[in-house]
Enzyme design. Structure first.
Site, PDB file in Angstrom:
ATOM      1  CG  ASP A  24      -9.559  38.406  43.820  1.00 51.60           C
ATOM      2  OD1 ASP A  24     -10.186  39.365  43.367  1.00 51.60           O
ATOM      3  OD2 ASP A  24      -9.096  38.218  44.896  1.00 51.60           O
TER       4      ASP A  24
ATOM      5  CG  HIS B 195     -15.137  43.937  43.086  1.00 53.41           C
ATOM      6  ND1 HIS B 195     -13.878  44.214  42.806  1.00 53.41           N
ATOM      7  CD2 HIS B 195     -15.361  43.173  44.048  1.00 53.41           C
ATOM      8  CE1 HIS B 195     -13.211  43.378  44.165  1.00 53.41           C
ATOM      9  NE2 HIS B 195     -14.209  42.963  44.481  1.00 53.41           N
ATOM     10  CG  ASP B 196     -15.247  45.691  46.949  1.00 55.72           C
ATOM     11  OD1 ASP B 196     -14.259  45.284  47.262  1.00 55.72           O
ATOM     12  OD2 ASP B 196     -16.222  44.930  46.634  1.00 55.72           O
TER      13      ASP B 196
ATOM     14  CD  GLU C  22      -9.325  44.434  49.278  1.00 55.74           C
ATOM     15  OE1 GLU C  22      -9.560  43.337  49.632  1.00 55.74           O
ATOM     16  OE2 GLU C  22     -10.357  45.099  48.927  1.00 55.74           O
TER      17      GLU C  22
ATOM     18  CG  ASP D 212     -10.318  39.505  49.533  1.00 58.77           C
ATOM     19  OD1 ASP D 212     -10.786  40.415  48.932  1.00 58.77           O
ATOM     20  OD2 ASP D 212     -10.931  38.913  50.378  1.00 58.77           O
TER      21      ASP D 212
HETATM   22  O1  TEU Z   1     -13.035  43.731  50.083  1.00 63.93           O
HETATM   23  C1  TEU Z   1     -12.949  44.131  51.620  1.00 63.93           C
HETATM   24  C2  TEU Z   1     -12.923  45.583  51.593  1.00 63.93           C
HETATM   25  O2  TEU Z   1     -12.228  46.153  52.206  1.00 63.93           O
HETATM   26  C3  TEU Z   1     -14.296  46.048  51.123  1.00 63.93           C
HETATM   27  O3  TEU Z   1     -14.931  44.992  50.908  1.00 63.93           O
HETATM   28  C4  TEU Z   1     -14.836  46.789  52.272  1.00 63.93           C
HETATM   29  O4  TEU Z   1     -14.595  46.417  53.438  1.00 63.93           O
HETATM   30  C5  TEU Z   1     -16.312  46.769  52.178  1.00 63.93           C
HETATM   31  O5  TEU Z   1     -16.791  47.320  51.054  1.00 63.93           O
HETATM   32  C6  TEU Z   1     -16.947  47.477  53.349  1.00 63.93           C
HETATM   33  O6  TEU Z   1     -16.878  48.862  53.136  1.00 63.93           O
HETATM   34  C7  TEU Z   1     -12.614  42.391  49.636  1.00 63.93           C
HETATM   35  C8  TEU Z   1     -13.429  42.113  48.463  1.00 63.93           C
HETATM   36  O7  TEU Z   1     -12.948  43.212  47.413  1.00 63.93           O
HETATM   37  C9  TEU Z   1     -14.705  42.285  48.734  1.00 63.93           C
HETATM   38  O8  TEU Z   1     -15.528  42.185  47.284  1.00 63.93           O
HETATM   39  C10 TEU Z   1     -15.213  41.188  49.439  1.00 63.93           C
HETATM   40  O9  TEU Z   1     -16.565  41.233  49.954  1.00 63.93           O
HETATM   41  C11 TEU Z   1     -14.304  41.356  50.978  1.00 63.93           C
HETATM   42  O10 TEU Z   1     -12.964  41.597  50.612  1.00 63.93           O
HETATM   43  C12 TEU Z   1     -14.409  39.984  51.539  1.00 63.93           C
HETATM   44  O11 TEU Z   1     -13.916  39.095  50.864  1.00 63.93           O
END
Ligand code: TEU
Length: 548
Positions: free
Chosen positions: A96, A316-317, A242, A192
């Site tokens: 990642d 994970h989000d 992403e 990312d």
């Molecule tokens: O995620 C970006 C992203 O689009 C989500 O985090 C979303 O913006 C956020 O949940 C608000 O709704 C990536 C990674 O997957 C995330 O874990 C990181 O926090 C983020 O980028 C910053 O690096």
């Protein structure tokens, strides 16, 4: 089709996967210890979220050293062992890479903030005055830096400073770092928020949060083509971008092989169908018709444009899909299997998020003290300051928090679900004793075995990769049905997304003259199919049809 397009990728959140050392957080040797399980499951790649050196403000998405393993996860030797041991089992690592921003503890930022004429100043984005863009984690997207009297841009947390990709030195440093990890033997990269790296030169004010200016920005394709030339070309590597808030036409361009940019793209449109007026932090039911239409549009659109989807429900989000789009009570197993089938027969590369293969649910944490996620804690504070009552505030957080998918993996019914001997950094859900690997390994009717069959089918059934997608019954309020069509044959995929039984008549795509071969079902008995179906709660099946 290339061979990697028949792959399935397993996502590991190392902080919550398994701790070999018996600490509060997981580690790389903990993943090594579970490689036999992952090989048995049948996955081809492991996307491991960031484990490089980080102050862990955003659980590793705030990198302070791209060339060092964070001590909490182990050593570089542990990482090399993981790559080697996975390779012995035919599994490759997908690293990642977080290069839209770095931690403000990165040496580049420490240098940049020290003076206006420091050589690293232009590695980041500075302005005398902020514009009105907002951080995705709430509040302004600009932070004042007193030492030099300017503001720096951060689209995420204020401790995550955006890199200036218009600076060729930044690009050179990023590509050098990626070659370092390529030459270590990783098999791919997850990039990312890579579609946010190119910002407009003038940083205009916006009548919204600014994302329309920096999303799929002016030079993003040029920079990805350069990355392709300098890192990927001539090497057996795959990558996934992403793409935050992106559009179909860009994802076609990002992932069409002729563009020489990326292998495939994640988009999130299907995961905003429970965001009323695109507002995430409101408790709301999901819009099923919108869900299946968006997924169908992306299937037909990417297929027509020669793009390639990364397919996923969870990461994970995101909250756990069985709690979000299924049923985490009496129909948990049936709905988890249905959701797996609905996704895995689409065209693209499926990603299985740790615990999704078990039907793990949201943990139901009711107190804000149980949450760890920086986004969640920021939102709780901002909503409270805005006068939102704690009941509504917590109802939205319980449904939408990223921590819903970050609780420890359930290995068995014992202490801490087998995640660690030590006290975990975040709570273990109460249902771990009922939902875990050990319990399901020996149950051929478990969600786990269902996922294992789905993964195996992708390699054995060619139509899953190259069949033409066609949605059926687009207006049906509870059924998502679709075809994957080939020459004289097709897959019929039918999913009841609700707990009510349902009588439905299919269009004339199935008749008694065709040979039927059942590929998978979530009920033990699966009658011969006709146009007239009587579906049971969350019933899901796939049948291969061959014309006479
Ligand atoms: O995620 C970006 C992203 O689009 C989500 O985090 C979303 O913006 C956020 O949940 C608000 O709704 C990536 C990674 O997957 C995330 O874990 C990181 O926090 C983020 O980028 C910053 O690096």
């Amino acid at each position: 089709m290339q061979d990697w397009q028949r792959s399935v990728i397993y996502q590991i959140y190392p902080k919550s996967f398994h701790s070999h050392a018996g600490n509060a957080t997981g580690d790389l040797l903990g993943i090594v210890a579970k490689l036999d399980y992952l090989q048995w499951l049948g996955v081809d790649y492991l996307w491991i979220t960031p484990f490089l050196r980080s102050p862990q403000r955003d659980n590793g998405y705030d990198i302070s050293d791209y060339y060092a393993v964070d001590p909490s996860y182990g050593s570089m030797a542990d990482c090399e062992l993981l790559i080697a041991e996975a390779g012995k089992r035919g599994i490759k690592l997908m690293l990642d890479i977080v290069v839209n921003h770095t931690s403000i503890e990165h040496v580049w930022f420490q240098q940049a903030r020290s003076s206006l004429d420091n050589p690293y100043r232009d590695f980041y984005i500075w302005r005398d005055q902020p514009n009105n863009w907002e951080s995705k984690f709430g509040g302004s997207a600009w932070e004042y830096e007193a030492q030099t009297g300017q503001y720096y841009l951060h689209l995420f947390d204020h401790t995550q400073a955006d890199l200036n990709w218009d600076n060729p030195k930044v690009r050179d440093e990023v590509f050098k770092m990626m070659r370092f990890w390529r030459d270590k033997g990783v098999g791919g990269f997850r990039l990312d928020v890579i579609n946010l790296i190119s910002k407009p030169a003038d940083f205009p004010e916006d009548d919204s949060d600014g994302r329309r200016f920096y999303t799929d920005g002016p030079n993003v394709h040029e920079y990805l083509q350069q990355m392709h030339r300098e890192v990927f070309e001539g090497h057996d590597l795959i990558n996934v971008g992403e793409m935050s808030s992106t559009r179909l036409e860009h994802c076609i361009r990002y992932s069409n092989p002729q563009s020489k940019e990326l292998s495939m793209t994640f988009n999130f449109h299907h995961l905003k169908v429970d965001y009323p007026n695109l507002q995430k932090w409101v408790r709301a039911d999901f819009d099923f018709l919108q869900l299946k239409q968006i997924l169908s549009d992306w299937q037909t659109g990417m297929q027509a444009g020669g793009g390639w989807n990364a397919l996923f429900w969870c990461n994970h989000d995101q909250p756990r899909v069985v709690s979000r789009f299924g049923h985490d009570g009496e129909y948990r197993e049936l709905s988890a299997k249905m959701l797996g089938t609905a996704l895995h027969f689409l065209q693209g590369t499926p990603f299985v998020y740790q615990g999704e293969e078990l039907g793990m649910t949201n943990p139901g944490f009711e107190s804000i003290e149980q949450y760890r996620d920086v986004e969640t804690l920021n939102i709780f504070r901002l909503k409270r300051e805005a006068g939102v009552n704690d009941v509504d505030n917590m109802a939205a957080i319980m449904q939408k928090s990223r921590d819903n998918g970050r609780t420890p993996m359930h290995w068995h019914a014992g202490h801490n679900a087998g995640f660690s001997r030590g006290e975990p950094w975040i709570g273990v859900p109460a249902n771990a004793a009922q939902i875990n690997v050990a319990h399901q390994l020996h149950d051929p009717d478990s969600v786990l075995h269902h996922y294992r069959r789905l993964i195996a089918l992708r390699r054995s059934e060619a139509l899953i990769c190259d069949g033409v997608y066609r949605q059926l019954l687009p207006e049906h309020p509870q059924i998502w049905a679709y075809l994957r069509e080939g020459e004289g044959e097709r897959l019929l995929v039918v999913n009841n997304f609700y707990g009510g039984p349902c009588d439905v008549e299919l269009p004339p795509v199935i008749d008694e003259t065709q040979a039927q071969r059942l590929l998978i079902s979530n009920y033990p008995d699966c009658p011969l199919r006709t146009r007239h179906l009587r579906l049971r709660p969350y019933e899901s099946f796939v049948v291969h049809l061959t014309d006479p």
